[in-house]
Write a protein that holds these residues in place. Sequence first.
Motif, mmCIF file in Angstrom:
data_model
loop_
_atom_site.group_PDB
_atom_site.id
_atom_site.type_symbol
_atom_site.label_atom_id
_atom_site.label_comp_id
_atom_site.label_asym_id
_atom_site.label_seq_id
_atom_site.Cartn_x
_atom_site.Cartn_y
_atom_site.Cartn_z
ATOM 1 N N PHE A 136 -21.432 -23.743 1.863
ATOM 2 C CA PHE A 136 -22.527 -23.036 1.811
ATOM 3 C C PHE A 136 -22.559 -21.887 2.695
ATOM 4 O O PHE A 136 -23.254 -20.718 3.092
ATOM 5 C CB PHE A 136 -23.782 -23.937 2.438
ATOM 6 C CG PHE A 136 -23.483 -24.227 3.835
ATOM 7 C CD1 PHE A 136 -22.582 -25.426 4.082
ATOM 8 C CD2 PHE A 136 -24.224 -23.496 4.905
ATOM 9 C CE1 PHE A 136 -22.641 -25.558 5.682
ATOM 10 C CE2 PHE A 136 -23.900 -24.199 6.226
ATOM 11 C CZ PHE A 136 -23.140 -25.016 6.592
ATOM 12 N N ALA A 160 -15.630 -19.370 16.302
ATOM 13 C CA ALA A 160 -15.109 -20.644 16.305
ATOM 14 C C ALA A 160 -15.561 -21.283 15.199
ATOM 15 O O ALA A 160 -16.671 -21.296 14.644
ATOM 16 C CB ALA A 160 -15.761 -21.179 17.598
ATOM 17 N N ASN A 171 -15.044 -24.481 7.922
ATOM 18 C CA ASN A 171 -15.850 -23.658 6.656
ATOM 19 C C ASN A 171 -16.346 -22.219 6.970
ATOM 20 O O ASN A 171 -15.843 -21.318 6.301
ATOM 21 C CB ASN A 171 -16.726 -24.343 6.044
ATOM 22 C CG ASN A 171 -16.267 -25.648 5.062
ATOM 23 O OD1 ASN A 171 -15.309 -25.430 4.607
ATOM 24 N ND2 ASN A 171 -17.032 -26.832 5.486
ATOM 25 N N THR A 172 -16.629 -22.298 8.351
ATOM 26 C CA THR A 172 -17.089 -20.872 8.822
ATOM 27 C C THR A 172 -15.886 -20.056 8.805
ATOM 28 O O THR A 172 -15.891 -18.870 8.403
ATOM 29 C CB THR A 172 -17.512 -20.938 10.101
ATOM 30 O OG1 THR A 172 -18.856 -21.765 10.091
ATOM 31 C CG2 THR A 172 -18.019 -19.613 10.791
ATOM 32 N N PHE A 195 -14.854 -28.262 19.264
ATOM 33 C CA PHE A 195 -15.415 -27.185 18.690
ATOM 34 C C PHE A 195 -16.557 -26.573 19.675
ATOM 35 O O PHE A 195 -16.538 -25.188 19.740
ATOM 36 C CB PHE A 195 -15.967 -27.424 17.270
ATOM 37 C CG PHE A 195 -17.139 -26.294 17.058
ATOM 38 C CD1 PHE A 195 -17.047 -25.308 16.090
ATOM 39 C CD2 PHE A 195 -18.785 -26.604 17.563
ATOM 40 C CE1 PHE A 195 -17.825 -24.280 15.966
ATOM 41 C CE2 PHE A 195 -19.612 -25.552 16.997
ATOM 42 C CZ PHE A 195 -19.129 -24.525 16.177
ATOM 43 N N ALA A 198 -26.139 -26.983 13.380
ATOM 44 C CA ALA A 198 -27.598 -27.121 13.201
ATOM 45 C C ALA A 198 -28.097 -25.669 12.712
ATOM 46 O O ALA A 198 -29.230 -25.353 12.763
ATOM 47 C CB ALA A 198 -28.508 -27.597 14.294
ATOM 48 N N ASN A 229 -27.665 -24.648 9.699
ATOM 49 C CA ASN A 229 -28.121 -24.545 8.214
ATOM 50 C C ASN A 229 -29.608 -25.207 8.123
ATOM 51 O O ASN A 229 -30.490 -24.752 7.579
ATOM 52 C CB ASN A 229 -27.229 -25.551 7.678
ATOM 53 C CG ASN A 229 -27.118 -25.005 6.140
ATOM 54 O OD1 ASN A 229 -27.379 -24.036 5.566
ATOM 55 N ND2 ASN A 229 -26.670 -26.180 5.228
ATOM 56 N N ALA A 270 -16.127 -31.659 9.976
ATOM 57 C CA ALA A 270 -16.840 -30.263 9.820
ATOM 58 C C ALA A 270 -18.071 -30.617 10.668
ATOM 59 O O ALA A 270 -18.636 -29.468 11.200
ATOM 60 C CB ALA A 270 -17.522 -30.207 8.275
HETATM 61 N N1 F0G Z 1 -21.425 -29.229 6.044
HETATM 62 C C1 F0G Z 1 -20.095 -28.700 6.111
HETATM 63 C C2 F0G Z 1 -19.237 -28.879 4.999
HETATM 64 C C3 F0G Z 1 -19.876 -27.869 7.357
HETATM 65 O O1 F0G Z 1 -18.839 -27.053 7.209
HETATM 66 C C4 F0G Z 1 -21.014 -27.833 8.216
HETATM 67 C C5 F0G Z 1 -20.564 -26.935 9.549
HETATM 68 C C6 F0G Z 1 -22.012 -28.503 8.323
HETATM 69 C C7 F0G Z 1 -22.093 -29.368 7.177
HETATM 70 C C8 F0G Z 1 -23.138 -28.545 9.181
HETATM 71 O O2 F0G Z 1 -23.800 -27.114 9.172
HETATM 72 O O3 F0G Z 1 -23.113 -26.531 11.436
HETATM 73 O O4 F0G Z 1 -25.048 -25.300 10.064
HETATM 74 O O5 F0G Z 1 -25.407 -27.833 11.125
HETATM 75 N N2 F0G Z 1 -19.625 -26.313 9.763
HETATM 76 C C9 F0G Z 1 -19.232 -25.619 10.643
HETATM 77 C C10 F0G Z 1 -17.942 -24.772 10.649
HETATM 78 C C11 F0G Z 1 -19.620 -25.811 12.019
HETATM 79 O O6 F0G Z 1 -17.157 -24.183 11.602
HETATM 80 O O7 F0G Z 1 -17.730 -24.508 9.394
HETATM 81 P P1 F0G Z 1 -24.389 -26.866 10.524
#
Ligand code: F0G
Length: 366
Positions: free
Chosen positions: A62, A85, A89-90, A136, A191, A193, A242
């Motif tokens: 996402f 950081a 995924n980011t 992280f 948090a 998203n 993640a």
């Molecule tokens: N699901 C996935 C696959 C993620 O990569 C992340 C966050 C979340 C859920 C949670 O989303 O942080 O907005 O509450 N990944 C971040 C990253 C921290 O660095 O890729 P969130």
Amino acid sequence: MLSWRGVIDAYRSFLPVSAATPVVTLLEGNTPLLYSKYLSQGLGEPFQVYLKYEGMNPTGSFKDRGMTVAISKALEAESRAVLCASTGNTSASASAYAAKAGLRSLVLIPKGAVAMGKLSQALIHGARVAAVDANFDVCLELVKALAQRFPVTVVNSINPFRIEGQKTCSFEICDVLGRAPDFQLMPVGNAGNITAQWKGYREYLRYGRISALPVMLGFQAKGAAPLVLGRVVAKPKTVATAIRIGNPASWQGAVGARDESRGRIEAVRDSQILEAYRLLAQHEGVFVEPASAASVAGLLMLAKRRYFKQALRKARGRGKKREPILVVCILTGHGLKDPERAIQSVRPIRPAPADLGAITKAVGLA
Ligand code: F0G
């Protein structure tokens, strides 16, 4: 049908872009909203469960929704380098969009705690990756410190353009369902998203695109559940790398989404996450990464506690007898991000000689 041209094109009037913004897109968004017969039957009539498969975004998560806006705005501001950081995924998303925009990308990751698929993405897109001997949360503090000293644009979700882009997920859900769901379930890590999607729903309500808001249900892993405990977790632990986060940047946003929607943020055990992970793959044909399965783990947990049955009684009280109750689980990232976890989570492969008898046994036909 007109072809899809990415979330900025689709939702321009809701986003902080102008004609002068150079749009950097990999045609993110427009992801599948899959009806789950299996999960719907589990809850029973009149529940309908849908899976928003965000793993189908260009870099497999996402994050691309937020990144198209953040990178376009960075380019507009004549930034030369982006910094983040990441639990993986980011960094994958930032590096891909930065590559497309011709920007440098710099990444701090917690050493040994990022799934291989994600790391390979950041590297092949040309990011400079530092594997930091810390978690992280510490990486994010270091990113903020670097950004004070050097002319780099931070593209973590503390960058408000990320939040703006990510709210388009809610828009798509409403556009497809013709209304907001009654419940939305999602994993929560840093948090951003849940903050973004709640903002999206509220904006759609304000502009009359929907007439009611969903109840927001967020799920953290038990060993990394600061929002559930109400305090920072110094050493977060979970198989769902993640969301291995102990001090979410958008803490207030998540609490706001929970309280304003009369929702909840709850913890699910790693064993529940992995059970939901296999269930999605084996009953739905949908391969997600472990963190993403937290939303379905949460669905199963709340269903067991009869949470949804109570909701049904309330809805019936309001005279909505025949209407379906719509439940959406956000599946945030693709399973191919973390193939090692998949292989460890199922029965091992059987080696077999090239012999009909042995093979018959190996594949379970005898
Ligand atoms: N699901 C996935 C696959 C993620 O990569 C992340 C966050 C979340 C859920 C949670 O989303 O942080 O907005 O509450 N990944 C971040 C990253 C921290 O660095 O890729 P969130």
